[in-house]
Design a protein around this motif. Structure first.
Motif, PDB file in Angstrom:
ATOM      1  N   MET A   1      49.511  68.396  21.201  1.00 25.05           N
ATOM      2  CA  MET A   1      49.670  67.128  22.018  1.00 25.05           C
ATOM      3  C   MET A   1      48.591  65.958  21.852  1.00 25.05           C
ATOM      4  O   MET A   1      47.480  66.547  21.435  1.00 25.05           O
ATOM      5  N   ARG A   2      49.133  64.957  21.784  1.00 21.44           N
ATOM      6  CA  ARG A   2      48.143  63.817  21.557  1.00 21.44           C
ATOM      7  C   ARG A   2      48.343  63.067  22.685  1.00 21.44           C
ATOM      8  O   ARG A   2      49.288  62.653  23.200  1.00 21.44           O
ATOM      9  N   ILE A   3      46.949  62.455  23.396  1.00 17.78           N
ATOM     10  CA  ILE A   3      46.825  61.608  24.468  1.00 17.78           C
ATOM     11  C   ILE A   3      45.810  60.293  24.096  1.00 17.78           C
ATOM     12  O   ILE A   3      44.855  60.655  23.696  1.00 17.78           O
ATOM     13  N   ASP A   4      46.431  59.281  23.946  1.00 19.37           N
ATOM     14  CA  ASP A   4      45.758  58.121  23.754  1.00 19.37           C
ATOM     15  C   ASP A   4      45.567  57.616  24.945  1.00 19.37           C
ATOM     16  O   ASP A   4      46.308  57.347  25.607  1.00 19.37           O
ATOM     17  N   ILE A   5      44.188  57.106  25.271  1.00 19.26           N
ATOM     18  CA  ILE A   5      43.579  56.335  26.486  1.00 19.26           C
ATOM     19  C   ILE A   5      43.288  54.870  26.047  1.00 19.26           C
ATOM     20  O   ILE A   5      42.217  54.776  25.396  1.00 19.26           O
ATOM     21  N   LEU A   6      44.005  54.156  26.533  1.00 15.22           N
ATOM     22  CA  LEU A   6      43.535  52.785  26.401  1.00 15.22           C
ATOM     23  C   LEU A   6      42.857  52.087  27.386  1.00 15.22           C
ATOM     24  O   LEU A   6      43.327  51.989  28.584  1.00 15.22           O
ATOM     25  N   THR A   7      41.572  51.655  27.131  1.00 15.86           N
ATOM     26  CA  THR A   7      40.636  51.219  28.358  1.00 15.86           C
ATOM     27  C   THR A   7      39.719  50.165  27.828  1.00 15.86           C
ATOM     28  O   THR A   7      39.232  50.195  26.756  1.00 15.86           O
ATOM     29  N   LEU A   8      39.190  49.419  28.808  1.00 17.34           N
ATOM     30  CA  LEU A   8      37.850  48.653  28.569  1.00 17.34           C
ATOM     31  C   LEU A   8      36.667  49.389  28.801  1.00 17.34           C
ATOM     32  O   LEU A   8      35.621  48.855  28.257  1.00 17.34           O
ATOM     33  N   PHE A   9      36.951  50.598  29.481  1.00 10.76           N
ATOM     34  CA  PHE A   9      35.680  51.453  29.557  1.00 10.76           C
ATOM     35  C   PHE A   9      35.713  52.799  29.283  1.00 10.76           C
ATOM     36  O   PHE A   9      35.720  53.972  29.821  1.00 10.76           O
ATOM     37  N   PRO A  10      35.775  53.026  27.700  1.00  4.52           N
ATOM     38  CA  PRO A  10      35.845  54.397  27.173  1.00  4.52           C
ATOM     39  C   PRO A  10      34.807  55.553  27.627  1.00  4.52           C
ATOM     40  O   PRO A  10      34.831  56.745  27.718  1.00  4.52           O
ATOM     41  N   GLU A  11      33.556  54.935  27.772  1.00 11.34           N
ATOM     42  CA  GLU A  11      32.660  55.719  28.031  1.00 11.34           C
ATOM     43  C   GLU A  11      32.497  56.232  29.537  1.00 11.34           C
ATOM     44  O   GLU A  11      32.106  57.383  29.730  1.00 11.34           O
ATOM     45  N   MET A  12      33.460  55.814  30.300  1.00 13.99           N
ATOM     46  CA  MET A  12      33.651  56.371  31.682  1.00 13.99           C
ATOM     47  C   MET A  12      34.426  58.093  31.422  1.00 13.99           C
ATOM     48  O   MET A  12      34.143  58.889  32.480  1.00 13.99           O
ATOM     49  N   PHE A  13      34.836  58.271  30.377  1.00 19.21           N
ATOM     50  CA  PHE A  13      35.631  59.502  29.981  1.00 19.21           C
ATOM     51  C   PHE A  13      34.762  60.573  29.632  1.00 19.21           C
ATOM     52  O   PHE A  13      35.291  61.719  29.510  1.00 19.21           O
ATOM     53  N   GLU A  14      33.726  60.120  28.964  1.00 19.63           N
ATOM     54  CA  GLU A  14      32.921  61.085  28.376  1.00 19.63           C
ATOM     55  C   GLU A  14      32.513  62.535  28.944  1.00 19.63           C
ATOM     56  O   GLU A  14      32.793  63.668  28.560  1.00 19.63           O
ATOM     57  N   SER A  15      32.102  62.235  30.218  1.00 20.57           N
ATOM     58  CA  SER A  15      31.453  63.314  30.806  1.00 20.57           C
ATOM     59  C   SER A  15      32.573  64.292  31.411  1.00 20.57           C
ATOM     60  O   SER A  15      32.624  65.517  31.124  1.00 20.57           O
ATOM     61  N   PRO A  16      33.781  63.846  32.110  1.00 20.23           N
ATOM     62  CA  PRO A  16      34.804  64.683  32.469  1.00 20.23           C
ATOM     63  C   PRO A  16      35.499  65.410  31.546  1.00 20.23           C
ATOM     64  O   PRO A  16      36.202  66.505  31.754  1.00 20.23           O
ATOM     65  N   PHE A  17      35.570  64.673  30.282  1.00 17.38           N
ATOM     66  CA  PHE A  17      36.347  65.419  29.097  1.00 17.38           C
ATOM     67  C   PHE A  17      35.515  66.313  28.234  1.00 17.38           C
ATOM     68  O   PHE A  17      35.869  66.948  27.337  1.00 17.38           O
ATOM     69  N   GLY A  18      34.175  66.127  28.484  1.00 17.01           N
ATOM     70  CA  GLY A  18      33.251  66.940  27.478  1.00 17.01           C
ATOM     71  C   GLY A  18      32.843  68.073  28.273  1.00 17.01           C
ATOM     72  O   GLY A  18      31.685  68.687  27.581  1.00 17.01           O
ATOM     73  N   SER A  19      33.271  68.426  29.200  1.00 15.26           N
ATOM     74  CA  SER A  19      33.020  69.873  29.788  1.00 15.26           C
ATOM     75  C   SER A  19      34.360  70.672  30.381  1.00 15.26           C
ATOM     76  O   SER A  19      35.425  70.269  30.306  1.00 15.26           O
ATOM     77  N   SER A  20      33.883  72.116  30.433  1.00 16.89           N
ATOM     78  CA  SER A  20      34.751  72.908  30.817  1.00 16.89           C
ATOM     79  C   SER A  20      36.167  72.996  30.206  1.00 16.89           C
ATOM     80  O   SER A  20      36.128  72.782  28.939  1.00 16.89           O
ATOM     81  N   ILE A  21      37.233  72.936  30.773  1.00 14.45           N
ATOM     82  CA  ILE A  21      38.601  73.441  30.159  1.00 14.45           C
ATOM     83  C   ILE A  21      39.187  72.461  29.327  1.00 14.45           C
ATOM     84  O   ILE A  21      39.560  72.882  28.219  1.00 14.45           O
ATOM     85  N   ILE A  22      38.889  71.233  29.674  1.00 18.70           N
ATOM     86  CA  ILE A  22      39.482  70.117  28.920  1.00 18.70           C
ATOM     87  C   ILE A  22      38.692  69.932  27.420  1.00 18.70           C
ATOM     88  O   ILE A  22      39.229  69.891  26.603  1.00 18.70           O
ATOM     89  N   LYS A  23      37.428  70.174  27.608  1.00 22.78           N
ATOM     90  CA  LYS A  23      36.477  70.290  26.579  1.00 22.78           C
ATOM     91  C   LYS A  23      37.006  71.371  25.424  1.00 22.78           C
ATOM     92  O   LYS A  23      37.051  71.164  24.167  1.00 22.78           O
ATOM     93  N   ARG A  24      37.132  72.510  26.138  1.00 23.03           N
ATOM     94  CA  ARG A  24      37.632  73.726  25.242  1.00 23.03           C
ATOM     95  C   ARG A  24      39.014  73.470  24.730  1.00 23.03           C
ATOM     96  O   ARG A  24      39.243  73.976  23.398  1.00 23.03           O
ATOM     97  N   ALA A  25      40.002  72.804  25.327  1.00 21.79           N
ATOM     98  CA  ALA A  25      41.146  72.634  24.888  1.00 21.79           C
ATOM     99  C   ALA A  25      41.346  71.625  23.678  1.00 21.79           C
ATOM    100  O   ALA A  25      41.837  71.810  22.683  1.00 21.79           O
ATOM    101  N   GLN A  26      40.273  70.754  23.703  1.00 24.52           N
ATOM    102  CA  GLN A  26      40.156  69.820  22.443  1.00 24.52           C
ATOM    103  C   GLN A  26      39.340  70.633  21.165  1.00 24.52           C
ATOM    104  O   GLN A  26      39.904  70.452  20.285  1.00 24.52           O
ATOM    105  N   GLU A  27      38.401  71.545  21.688  1.00 17.92           N
ATOM    106  CA  GLU A  27      37.777  72.299  20.442  1.00 17.92           C
ATOM    107  C   GLU A  27      38.757  73.119  19.982  1.00 17.92           C
ATOM    108  O   GLU A  27      38.694  73.429  18.632  1.00 17.92           O
TER     109      GLU A  27
END
Ligand code: 4GX
Length: 246
Positions: free
Chosen positions: A1-27
């Motif tokens: 699955m691909r999820i594109d997120i269009l935002t003026l603040f991409p840095e807001m997503f770094e921490s929540p997507f960089g840990s735990s289950i979402i991080k593992r799913a991307q890896e």
């Protein structure tokens, strides 16, 4: 699955997507989360993505030409474009399941006073995460992504996925206990240490039903009951025993 997120603040997503289950799913390459800065689609020298509203008034509006250009660049034949807004359909687990079946999701996050109405020409669905007002669509996009990604096959471990199967069915979770067996004189319900797996399963189902009945009766009204659930509900409603032991 691909999820594109269009935002003026991409840095807001770094921490929540960089840990735990979402991080593992991307890896594990089960999901590709692509953070896209809307400013990259501005053509002017200042890369301005928002502007004053026609007719006057406070706040800024996200420019339609930029949003449309960004979505055209990211589009695929199977993609769905979702705009996060309080005007959308309120998110629930049924909607999450529907989205988890989409191969390509584009999430558009508005900020300020919203987006130019002409962006609607490229939007497929409007979704709200609830009836309250946030400062932008970024947190709603995180909520949608988290809820959808955990349903992608392989993301949850087999134990977690099993829980989803048996209780992701519109009931609240049953009470959980861990060691020690006595805390401040409070004991673990005896059935949980009885070793009787069938009795444990039935007790948990009864507690789930009871909790849902007491805390979220609206959820029960949206649901059908199998014969065992009817029997347990009858016990909950009509048995005169102390209700805590189940
Ligand atoms: N569930 N927001 C959208 C921008 C905006 C401002 C005015 C339209 C008109 C929200 C929610 C939410 C805040 C995202 C305002 N859009 N989104 N944003 N609740 O509150 O999804």
């Amino acid at each position: 699955m691909r999820i594109d997120i269009l935002t003026l603040f991409p840095e807001m997503f770094e921490s929540p997507f960089g840990s735990s289950i979402i991080k593992r799913a991307q890896e594990k390459k089960l999901v590709k989360i692509n953070l896209v800065n809307l400013r990259d689609f501005a053509l002017d020298r200042h890369r301005q993505a928002d502007d004053y509203p026609y007719g006057g008034g406070a706040g800024m509006v996200l420019k339609a030409d930029i949003v449309i250009r960004a979505i055209q660049a990211l589009r695929s034949p199977e993609c769905k474009v979702v705009y996060l807004t309080p005007q959308g359909k309120v998110l629930n687990q049924a909607l999450v399941k529907k989205m988890a079946a989409w191969a390509h999701l584009i999430l558009l996050c508005g900020h300020y006073e919203g987006i130019d109405e002409r962006c609607q020409t490229v939007i497929d669905e409007e979704i709200s995460i609830g009836d309250y007002v946030l400062t932008g669509g970024e947190i709603p996009a995180m909520v949608v992504t988290d809820a959808v990604v955990r349903l992608v096959p392989g993301v949850l471990g087999s134990d977690e996925a099993h829980t989803e199967e048996s209780f992701g069915s519109g009931l609240l979770e049953y009470p959980q206990y861990t060691r020690p067996r006595v805390v401040s004189g409070l004991e673990v319900p005896p059935v949980l240490v009885s070793g009787d797996h069938q009795a444990v399963r039935r007790w948990r189902k009864k507690m789930s039903l009871k909790r849902t009945l007491l805390k979220r009766p609206d959820l029960l009204l949206q649901r059908e009951f199998d014969p065992e659930e009817r029997e347990l509900l009858e016990e909950i409603l009509f048995s005169r025993e102390g209700q805590d032991e189940g």
